[in-house]
Design a protein around this motif. Structure first.
Motif: not given
Length: 352
Positions: A301-306
């Motif tokens: 999810v954090m990579t998706q946010a980036m």
């Protein structure tokens, strides 16, 4: 590096995707260690990013062919971070979401791909139509599998929004009597649908959602109508000792709330609350996953946010203030993924 890339491409042509993935992974490792060129000064950072993005995109294809959409999704996010303006990277992300049956998110990726394709010079109508069809199919798939809410799109020109929202809520109640426990119309951001431009030029819509469960509906409305999103169940996640309560909340409520949030995002390019709103929602989602001790999902999810943050400037005009927030959140995401602790902009947002 050149040898690894040539070998990987050759393996792809022979449909030996496991061997191809190994070669492209090795190439990515070499690229990260600055082996991409003999003299780093002769290649711009943008060119280096595009090369890394191309390798990541090849890994997406390999893992999709190998039936590993989770890994494909991870590399699709990374390919977007490296080259967010290329529509194909977003289309591969959509394909990865689709294989994971995450249709609302696939629809959003297809929408972004179509928008970027139109913005690119020399965009062909045939390809644009195909992207719209894919986007439309994903929206339909998302609705077919959804039991907790229903949706109504109301054409919107330049009327008084408050009056139009009242009218939309009333029409929804008449058309969908099984979903009237809680009804609301998204007041922030105008939605667009995957319709051919010649039949509906620049048509915009208001989106009304109705829910079978009153509490879920009220929580979703609270989430999307606040200026700064706060993830539902936040009070639970502030207490690490209540891990069991967090898990219960996620299984019974959180998943259904996120389904509605993802669906709302599948037809909205811009959000009136600010260009970083979607990414902040994902930061909250990642935080809840960290409390559930789901480290792998949190990292995804954090990579998706980036990837979301990297794409924002290509979809809308960003003010100086928003640009600072965008850059700070990107740095925070990198720190969180690296396991670094300390005071971040994101930490301050949570305190507020």
């Amino acid at each position: 590096l050149g040898a690894a890339l040539r070998e990987g491409s050759a393996r792809c042509r022979k449909q030996d995707f496991a061997a191809a993935a190994a070669k492209f992974s090795a190439a990515l490792e070499l690229c990260s260690k600055s082996f991409a060129i003999e003299d780093p000064l002769k290649l711009s950072p943008d060119e280096m990013s595009r090369l890394a993005s191309w390798i990541e995109s090849k890994l997406v294809i390999c893992y999709l062919k190998l039936g590993q959409p989770g890994l494909a999704l991870h590399h699709s996010h990374r390919s977007i971070i490296q080259n967010p303006s290329h529509f194909c990277n977003h289309l591969r992300q959509a394909a990865s979401f689709r294989c994971l049956h995450r249709y609302s998110e696939a629809a959003r990726s297809a929408m972004v791909a179509q928008c970027l394709y139109i913005l690119a010079e020399g965009a062909g109508l045939e390809t644009s139509d195909l992207l719209q069809l894919y986007w439309q199919a994903m929206i339909q798939e998302a609705l077919i599998g959804e039991k907790s809410f229903s949706v109504l799109y109301t054409p919107f020109e330049k009327e008084d929004k408050a009056d139009k929202i009242k009218e939309a809520n009333k029409t929804f109640a008449e058309k969908h009597p099984d979903y009237v426990q809680h009804i609301f119309t998204d007041p922030y951001g105008i939605h667009v649908l995957p319709e051919k431009a010649e039949s509906h030029p620049d048509q915009q819509y208001l989106v009304t959602l109705g829910f079978r469960n009153k509490e879920i509906g009220k929580t979703v409305e609270k989430f999307v109508t606040r200026k700064l999103p706060v993830f539902p169940g936040q009070k639970i996640t502030f207490s690490p000792s209540l891990e069991e309560d967090t898990e219960t909340f996620w299984q019974n409520t959180g998943k259904r709330i996120m389904a509605a949030m993802f669906f709302l995002g599948s037809t909205k390019i811009k959000d009136e609350r600010g260009p970083c709103t979607k990414a902040i929602e994902q930061f909250h989602h990642a935080r809840l996953l960290s409390h559930l001790q789901r480290g792998e999902e949190q990292a995804q999810v954090m990579t998706q946010a980036m990837a979301e943050l990297a794409t924002v400037p290509y979809l809308q005009t960003v003010s100086q203030e928003d640009e600072k927030l965008l850059q700070s959140l990107m740095a925070d995401a990198v720190d969180i993924l690296a396991g670094r602790t300390g005071e971040h902009v994101w930490t301050k947002i949570q305190k507020v």
